[in-house]
Design a protein around this motif. Structure first.
Motif, PDB file in Angstrom:
ATOM      1  N   THR A  62       0.819  -1.206   0.000  1.00  0.00           N
ATOM      2  CA  THR A  62       0.000   0.000   0.000  1.00  0.00           C
ATOM      3  C   THR A  62       0.860   1.266   0.000  1.00  0.00           C
ATOM      4  OG1 THR A  62      -0.212  -0.097   2.421  1.00  0.00           O
ATOM      5  CG2 THR A  62      -1.955  -1.118   1.116  1.00  0.00           C
ATOM      6  N   SER A  99      -6.116   4.038   4.211  1.00  0.00           N
ATOM      7  CA  SER A  99      -7.443   3.582   3.785  1.00  0.00           C
ATOM      8  C   SER A  99      -7.347   2.332   2.922  1.00  0.00           C
ATOM      9  CB  SER A  99      -8.161   4.695   3.014  1.00  0.00           C
ATOM     10  OG  SER A  99      -8.450   5.780   3.859  1.00  0.00           O
ATOM     11  N   GLN A 100      -6.320   2.253   2.075  1.00  0.00           N
ATOM     12  CA  GLN A 100      -6.112   1.032   1.298  1.00  0.00           C
ATOM     13  C   GLN A 100      -5.801  -0.148   2.206  1.00  0.00           C
ATOM     14  OE1 GLN A 100      -3.064   2.804  -1.244  1.00  0.00           O
ATOM     15  NE2 GLN A 100      -4.290   2.349  -3.050  1.00  0.00           N
ATOM     16  N   GLY A 133      -6.824  -0.465   5.343  1.00  0.00           N
ATOM     17  CA  GLY A 133      -8.091  -0.814   5.979  1.00  0.00           C
ATOM     18  C   GLY A 133      -9.008  -1.575   5.044  1.00  0.00           C
ATOM     19  N   PHE A 134      -9.083  -1.145   3.783  1.00  0.00           N
ATOM     20  CA  PHE A 134      -9.903  -1.818   2.777  1.00  0.00           C
ATOM     21  C   PHE A 134      -9.434  -3.257   2.585  1.00  0.00           C
ATOM     22  CE2 PHE A 134     -11.127  -2.847  -1.592  1.00  0.00           C
ATOM     23  CZ  PHE A 134     -12.421  -2.360  -1.670  1.00  0.00           C
ATOM     24  N   ALA A 181     -14.915  -5.297   3.078  1.00  0.00           N
ATOM     25  CA  ALA A 181     -14.092  -4.203   2.548  1.00  0.00           C
ATOM     26  C   ALA A 181     -14.876  -2.900   2.552  1.00  0.00           C
ATOM     27  CB  ALA A 181     -13.632  -4.543   1.130  1.00  0.00           C
ATOM     28  N   PHE A 182     -16.139  -2.957   2.096  1.00  0.00           N
ATOM     29  CA  PHE A 182     -16.971  -1.750   2.101  1.00  0.00           C
ATOM     30  C   PHE A 182     -17.247  -1.282   3.526  1.00  0.00           C
ATOM     31  CE2 PHE A 182     -21.134   0.339   2.277  1.00  0.00           C
ATOM     32  CZ  PHE A 182     -20.908   1.394   1.406  1.00  0.00           C
ATOM     33  N   TRP A 194     -14.162   0.530   4.896  1.00  0.00           N
ATOM     34  CA  TRP A 194     -14.035   1.877   4.349  1.00  0.00           C
ATOM     35  C   TRP A 194     -15.079   2.813   4.951  1.00  0.00           C
ATOM     36  CZ3 TRP A 194     -17.569   4.722   1.365  1.00  0.00           C
ATOM     37  CH2 TRP A 194     -17.085   5.954   0.920  1.00  0.00           C
ATOM     38  N   THR A 207     -14.129   5.910   7.411  1.00  0.00           N
ATOM     39  CA  THR A 207     -14.161   7.169   6.670  1.00  0.00           C
ATOM     40  C   THR A 207     -15.292   8.093   7.087  1.00  0.00           C
ATOM     41  OG1 THR A 207     -13.192   6.049   4.753  1.00  0.00           O
ATOM     42  CG2 THR A 207     -14.282   8.156   4.340  1.00  0.00           C
ATOM     43  N   THR A 257     -10.657  12.622   3.626  1.00  0.00           N
ATOM     44  CA  THR A 257     -12.030  13.082   3.821  1.00  0.00           C
ATOM     45  C   THR A 257     -12.123  14.600   3.761  1.00  0.00           C
ATOM     46  OG1 THR A 257     -11.723  12.993   6.227  1.00  0.00           O
ATOM     47  CG2 THR A 257     -12.740  11.076   5.163  1.00  0.00           C
ATOM     48  N   PHE A 308     -11.412   8.490  -3.337  1.00  0.00           N
ATOM     49  CA  PHE A 308     -11.040   7.174  -2.824  1.00  0.00           C
ATOM     50  C   PHE A 308     -11.074   6.079  -3.902  1.00  0.00           C
ATOM     51  CE2 PHE A 308     -12.039   9.001   1.373  1.00  0.00           C
ATOM     52  CZ  PHE A 308     -10.990   8.491   2.120  1.00  0.00           C
ATOM     53  N   PHE A 310      -8.650   2.276  -4.535  1.00  0.00           N
ATOM     54  CA  PHE A 310      -9.242   0.965  -4.312  1.00  0.00           C
ATOM     55  C   PHE A 310      -9.238   0.123  -5.581  1.00  0.00           C
ATOM     56  CE2 PHE A 310     -11.909   2.977  -0.709  1.00  0.00           C
ATOM     57  CZ  PHE A 310     -10.829   2.862   0.154  1.00  0.00           C
TER      58      PHE A 310
END
Length: 408
Positions: A66, A75-76, A78-79, A91-92, A95, A99, A289, A316, A320
């Motif tokens: 990442t 964020s990547q 975390g995804f 994954a959703f 995010w 976020t 954000t 974002f 992803f």
């Protein structure tokens, strides 16, 4: 997104639910102050050490990936962890939970709900910056012991830190990891061990190729479509999509690009931009954000909630898509003998990058005097020796920051 290359029994951890992922990342989204490097420390504390969703080696490999890819690294990460634990819905969920707290707060700020004015608010912000110092120091300490146990990898980490500190631009991190990986290929073959676990992501290679194709199609066709249609909504989506596509190193690096685009176009005034950036420092979660704030205040239409949603999704999305394109090939790559040596060097370089970030911007912006340094040491001991949860340390640092502000 089905069709993993490895069987479920080879996965490092049994599958979880999207609800479990959402709860874990909502906690992180509400308490993870300090920017992308600090977020990676929070993730390691909560998901590697406490919940054991992935082991230290797997986390380090994903971290190197990442850091190398464009887009918001934390964020990547975390995804990817949400995808690993709970599949596509996970994954959703990861995010959204990580976020939305900061995105909602920044959108409210755009509507006039400024909550951090005055000495108390300034003290809280100062305390949160001090929290980041302790969190990042803990991450560097723990990862250095695991990933730089010998002189070769310690030297690679040092070299990466020097590159980032001496050549502070958006490509320095990519250069440091690339050089570290090459050095690992030459110096770290004698440390080879068979990988005894697999990271099985529920993403097929066909879906990965399609994700990469969509990334490039959007990157090259959105500007053309914007000119052809004269649509302001499409122009906003294009601007924030390109910002998310072309940035290495996380949220702070995207700020100059966003300022050039939105201020130059007359969508946002310089004062509005700086006010939003200040507010973004006061909220937890990813700095990307900030796009929600800009989307809410920009003009002409779409603005408000519609503009915030367009900007947030657009900034974002490219990161992803790239991650989904690469990740189906990642596990088979990391199991190759040469790849293991390469990753050892890359992981050591990541430690060096984290060490450099611990100094600048984390330490230089958070430690303003001996009282702040004393508070940072206290937070570090709470984390490392007392194993205190990060949210408790956040509260201690915020209270300490207010106290320091009142004393001055």
């Amino acid at each position: 997104m089905t069709g993993s290359a490895t069987s479920p029994k080879e996965s490092q951890t049994p599958g979880g639910s999207a609800g479990e992922v959402f709860v874990a990342f909502l906690k992180l989204g509400l308490t993870s102050f300090g920017g992308p490097i600090a977020h990676l420390g929070y993730f390691r504390n909560e998901l590697v050490q406490r919940r054991k969703w992935i082991d230290e080696k797997g986390y380090a490999d994903l971290l190197a990936l990442t850091q190398f890819l464009p887009g918001p690294a934390s964020s990547q990460m975390g995804f990817a962890l949400g995808l690993l634990r709970g599949g596509p819905l996970g994954a959703f969920a990861a995010w959204a939970a990580f976020t939305l707290p900061s995105a909602i707060l920044l959108t409210l700020f755009a509507f006039g709900a400024a909550a951090f004015d005055g000495p108390v608010g300034s003290g809280i912000i100062a305390g949160l910056k001090i929290t980041a110092v302790a969190i990042v120091a803990q991450a560097v300490w723990g990862m250095a012991r695991n990933l730089c146990p010998d002189r070769e990898r310690a030297t690679i980490a040092l070299g990466a830190a020097l590159i980032v500190l001496l050549f502070a631009d958006m490509f320095a991190q990519v250069a440091a990891i690339s050089i570290g990986a090459a050095a690992g290929l030459l110096l770290c073959r004698s440390h080879q061990k068979a990988i005894d676990s697999h990271i099985a992501f529920p993403v097929s290679r066909k879906f990965g190729v399609a994700s990469l194709a969509l990334f490039f199609v959007l990157l090259f066709t959105l500007p053309i479509a914007t000119v052809a249609s004269s649509s302001q909504g499409l122009a906003v989506f294009d601007t924030f999509y390109r910002a998310g596509s072309l940035v290495f190193g996380g949220g702070h690096v995207v700020l100059p690009l966003l300022e050039t685009e939105v201020v130059r176009n007359g969508w946002v005034s310089q004062d509005q931009f700086l006010a939003g950036y200040g507010a973004a420092q006061a909220v937890p979660g990813p700095l990307f954000t900030f796009a929600a704030y800009l989307g809410a205040v920009l003009g002409p239409e779409p603005t408000g909630l519609t503009g915030a949603s367009i900007a947030l999704i657009a900034i974002f999305l490219p990161g992803f898509l790239i991650l989904l394109g690469v990740i189906p090939f990642w596990d088979s790559f990391r199991n190759r003998e040469s790849a293991q040596a390469l990753m050892r060097g890359a992981n050591a370089a990541v430690v060096g990058i984290l060490g450099a970030a611990l100094y600048d911007p984390v330490f230089t912006s958070g430690i303003t005097g001996p009282h702040a340094f004393a508070l940072a040491l206290t937070c570090f001991v709470l984390l490392v020796a007392w194993k205190a949860p990060p949210w408790i340390v956040v509260l201690v640092a915020a209270a300490g920051g207010v106290a320091i502000g009142q004393a001055h």
